[in-house]
Design a protein around this motif. Structure first.
Motif, PDB file in Angstrom:
ATOM      1  N   MET A   1       6.555  10.692  -5.978  1.00  0.00           N
ATOM      2  CA  MET A   1       6.288  10.856  -4.496  1.00  0.00           C
ATOM      3  C   MET A   1       7.291   9.863  -3.726  1.00  0.00           C
ATOM      4  O   MET A   1       7.505   8.656  -3.887  1.00  0.00           O
ATOM      5  CB  MET A   1       4.937  10.265  -4.389  1.00  0.00           C
ATOM      6  CG  MET A   1       4.496  10.215  -3.039  1.00  0.00           C
ATOM      7  SD  MET A   1       2.587   9.935  -2.931  1.00  0.00           S
ATOM      8  CE  MET A   1       2.635   8.546  -1.993  1.00  0.00           C
ATOM      9  N   GLU A   2       7.915  10.512  -3.046  1.00  0.00           N
ATOM     10  CA  GLU A   2       8.842   9.658  -2.030  1.00  0.00           C
ATOM     11  C   GLU A   2       8.450   9.647  -0.703  1.00  0.00           C
ATOM     12  O   GLU A   2       7.740  10.389  -0.146  1.00  0.00           O
ATOM     13  CB  GLU A   2      10.197  10.669  -1.931  1.00  0.00           C
ATOM     14  CG  GLU A   2      11.237  10.156  -3.208  1.00  0.00           C
ATOM     15  CD  GLU A   2      12.709  10.717  -2.887  1.00  0.00           C
ATOM     16  OE1 GLU A   2      13.161  10.770  -1.884  1.00  0.00           O
ATOM     17  OE2 GLU A   2      12.872  11.462  -3.999  1.00  0.00           O
ATOM     18  N   LEU A   3       8.515   8.360  -0.149  1.00  0.00           N
ATOM     19  CA  LEU A   3       8.147   8.156   1.208  1.00  0.00           C
ATOM     20  C   LEU A   3       9.499   8.050   2.164  1.00  0.00           C
ATOM     21  O   LEU A   3      10.241   7.321   1.756  1.00  0.00           O
ATOM     22  CB  LEU A   3       7.354   6.936   1.356  1.00  0.00           C
ATOM     23  CG  LEU A   3       5.947   6.664   0.750  1.00  0.00           C
ATOM     24  CD1 LEU A   3       5.549   5.272   1.001  1.00  0.00           C
ATOM     25  CD2 LEU A   3       5.321   7.780   1.422  1.00  0.00           C
ATOM     26  N   GLY A   4       9.479   8.797   3.301  1.00  0.00           N
ATOM     27  CA  GLY A   4      10.589   8.861   4.461  1.00  0.00           C
ATOM     28  C   GLY A   4      10.475   7.621   5.208  1.00  0.00           C
ATOM     29  O   GLY A   4       9.363   6.882   5.066  1.00  0.00           O
ATOM     30  N   PHE A   5      11.506   7.253   5.930  1.00  0.00           N
ATOM     31  CA  PHE A   5      11.461   6.194   6.764  1.00  0.00           C
ATOM     32  C   PHE A   5      10.282   6.218   7.820  1.00  0.00           C
ATOM     33  O   PHE A   5       9.555   5.294   8.106  1.00  0.00           O
ATOM     34  CB  PHE A   5      12.906   6.278   7.556  1.00  0.00           C
ATOM     35  CG  PHE A   5      13.036   4.856   8.541  1.00  0.00           C
ATOM     36  CD1 PHE A   5      13.020   3.512   8.041  1.00  0.00           C
ATOM     37  CD2 PHE A   5      12.932   5.063   9.824  1.00  0.00           C
ATOM     38  CE1 PHE A   5      13.043   2.428   8.845  1.00  0.00           C
ATOM     39  CE2 PHE A   5      13.058   4.244  10.717  1.00  0.00           C
ATOM     40  CZ  PHE A   5      13.067   2.853  10.347  1.00  0.00           C
ATOM     41  N   GLU A   7       7.431   7.993   7.701  1.00  0.00           N
ATOM     42  CA  GLU A   7       6.263   7.721   6.937  1.00  0.00           C
ATOM     43  C   GLU A   7       5.716   6.193   6.715  1.00  0.00           C
ATOM     44  O   GLU A   7       4.575   5.579   6.936  1.00  0.00           O
ATOM     45  CB  GLU A   7       6.054   8.429   5.580  1.00  0.00           C
ATOM     46  CG  GLU A   7       6.054  10.031   5.992  1.00  0.00           C
ATOM     47  CD  GLU A   7       6.658  10.763   4.754  1.00  0.00           C
ATOM     48  OE1 GLU A   7       7.147  10.136   3.577  1.00  0.00           O
ATOM     49  OE2 GLU A   7       6.380  12.013   4.619  1.00  0.00           O
ATOM     50  N   MET A   8       6.947   5.483   6.397  1.00  0.00           N
ATOM     51  CA  MET A   8       6.608   4.007   6.020  1.00  0.00           C
ATOM     52  C   MET A   8       6.328   3.253   7.271  1.00  0.00           C
ATOM     53  O   MET A   8       5.687   2.473   7.341  1.00  0.00           O
ATOM     54  CB  MET A   8       7.924   3.379   5.327  1.00  0.00           C
ATOM     55  CG  MET A   8       8.039   3.826   3.972  1.00  0.00           C
ATOM     56  SD  MET A   8       9.226   3.054   2.985  1.00  0.00           S
ATOM     57  CE  MET A   8      10.943   3.636   3.551  1.00  0.00           C
ATOM     58  N   VAL A   9       7.039   3.601   8.515  1.00  0.00           N
ATOM     59  CA  VAL A   9       6.772   3.075   9.750  1.00  0.00           C
ATOM     60  C   VAL A   9       5.355   3.235  10.210  1.00  0.00           C
ATOM     61  O   VAL A   9       4.402   2.351  10.609  1.00  0.00           O
ATOM     62  CB  VAL A   9       7.788   3.462  10.834  1.00  0.00           C
ATOM     63  CG1 VAL A   9       7.315   3.246  12.165  1.00  0.00           C
ATOM     64  CG2 VAL A   9       9.192   3.107  10.471  1.00  0.00           C
ATOM     65  N   VAL A  10       4.730   4.539  10.055  1.00  0.00           N
ATOM     66  CA  VAL A  10       3.405   4.946  10.370  1.00  0.00           C
ATOM     67  C   VAL A  10       2.459   4.012   9.457  1.00  0.00           C
ATOM     68  O   VAL A  10       1.524   3.489  10.054  1.00  0.00           O
ATOM     69  CB  VAL A  10       3.240   6.406  10.306  1.00  0.00           C
ATOM     70  CG1 VAL A  10       1.852   6.759  10.314  1.00  0.00           C
ATOM     71  CG2 VAL A  10       4.018   7.176  11.182  1.00  0.00           C
ATOM     72  N   ILE A  11       2.871   3.935   8.309  1.00  0.00           N
ATOM     73  CA  ILE A  11       1.753   3.063   7.522  1.00  0.00           C
ATOM     74  C   ILE A  11       1.863   1.770   7.944  1.00  0.00           C
ATOM     75  O   ILE A  11       0.929   1.085   7.876  1.00  0.00           O
ATOM     76  CB  ILE A  11       2.241   3.266   5.921  1.00  0.00           C
ATOM     77  CG1 ILE A  11       2.024   4.827   5.467  1.00  0.00           C
ATOM     78  CG2 ILE A  11       1.551   2.180   5.132  1.00  0.00           C
ATOM     79  CD1 ILE A  11       2.633   5.186   4.076  1.00  0.00           C
ATOM     80  N   ALA A  12       3.001   1.252   8.262  1.00  0.00           N
ATOM     81  CA  ALA A  12       3.290  -0.183   8.751  1.00  0.00           C
ATOM     82  C   ALA A  12       2.296  -0.365   9.852  1.00  0.00           C
ATOM     83  O   ALA A  12       1.751  -1.472  10.214  1.00  0.00           O
ATOM     84  CB  ALA A  12       4.541  -0.779   8.851  1.00  0.00           C
ATOM     85  N   LEU A  13       2.564   0.658  10.936  1.00  0.00           N
ATOM     86  CA  LEU A  13       1.751   0.386  12.169  1.00  0.00           C
ATOM     87  C   LEU A  13       0.138   0.289  12.077  1.00  0.00           C
ATOM     88  O   LEU A  13      -0.400  -0.244  12.364  1.00  0.00           O
ATOM     89  CB  LEU A  13       2.113   1.398  13.185  1.00  0.00           C
ATOM     90  CG  LEU A  13       3.550   1.307  13.819  1.00  0.00           C
ATOM     91  CD1 LEU A  13       3.843   2.523  14.449  1.00  0.00           C
ATOM     92  CD2 LEU A  13       3.700  -0.113  14.466  1.00  0.00           C
ATOM     93  N   LEU A  14      -0.134   1.304  11.037  1.00  0.00           N
ATOM     94  CA  LEU A  14      -1.620   1.567  10.738  1.00  0.00           C
ATOM     95  C   LEU A  14      -2.010   0.220  10.208  1.00  0.00           C
ATOM     96  O   LEU A  14      -3.301  -0.472  10.415  1.00  0.00           O
ATOM     97  CB  LEU A  14      -2.041   2.643   9.570  1.00  0.00           C
ATOM     98  CG  LEU A  14      -1.893   3.958  10.184  1.00  0.00           C
ATOM     99  CD1 LEU A  14      -2.116   4.936   9.385  1.00  0.00           C
ATOM    100  CD2 LEU A  14      -3.120   4.081  11.155  1.00  0.00           C
TER     101      LEU A  14
END
Length: 120
Positions: A1-5, A7-14
């Motif tokens: 499973m790869e996370l794009g940039f 997607e990582m920003v959204v997870i960090a904001l959440l």
């Protein structure tokens, strides 16, 4: 499973919104510890699998070494020499069939008195 940039920003904001910026270092530390433990467990499993998979290979290697050692000690000439000695002994034990008192018979070629066939 790869996370794009993104997607990582959204997870960090959440994470920041849900837990707040004060708890972010604690969450990151706990997440890092969990990842390290998971990697360690994966390495242990990998090592165990390799040990089990290597076991038959090491047994085969040991058997090959045993065969090599046995081949070093094996000398086919000893068996041949033993058989030759047995043959010599059996020939020496048998009585001689040659009679030394009897003169060998002369062949017609060696006999001067023989003239061969006469043609008329």
């Amino acid at each position: 499973m790869e996370l794009g940039f993104m997607e990582m920003v959204v997870i960090a904001l959440l994470i920041i919104v849900l837990f707040g910026p004060n708890k972010l270092p604690t969450i990151a530390r706990d997440l890092g510890t969990g990842v390290r433990k998971m990697r360690g467990a994966m390495e242990d499993i990998k090592t165990e699998i390799m040990r089990e998979a290597d076991n038959p290979v090491s047994e085969i290697k040991r058997e090959i070494e045993k065969v090599k050692e046995a081949a070093k000690d094996y000398n086919p000439m000893t068996e041949i020499n033993q058989e030759l000695n047995q043959i010599k002994n059996s020939v020496e034990l048998q009585p001689s069939t040659v009679n030394p008192e009897k003169k060998p018979s002369l062949k017609p070629v060696d006999d001067d008195s023989h003239e061969g066939p006469v043609s008329r």
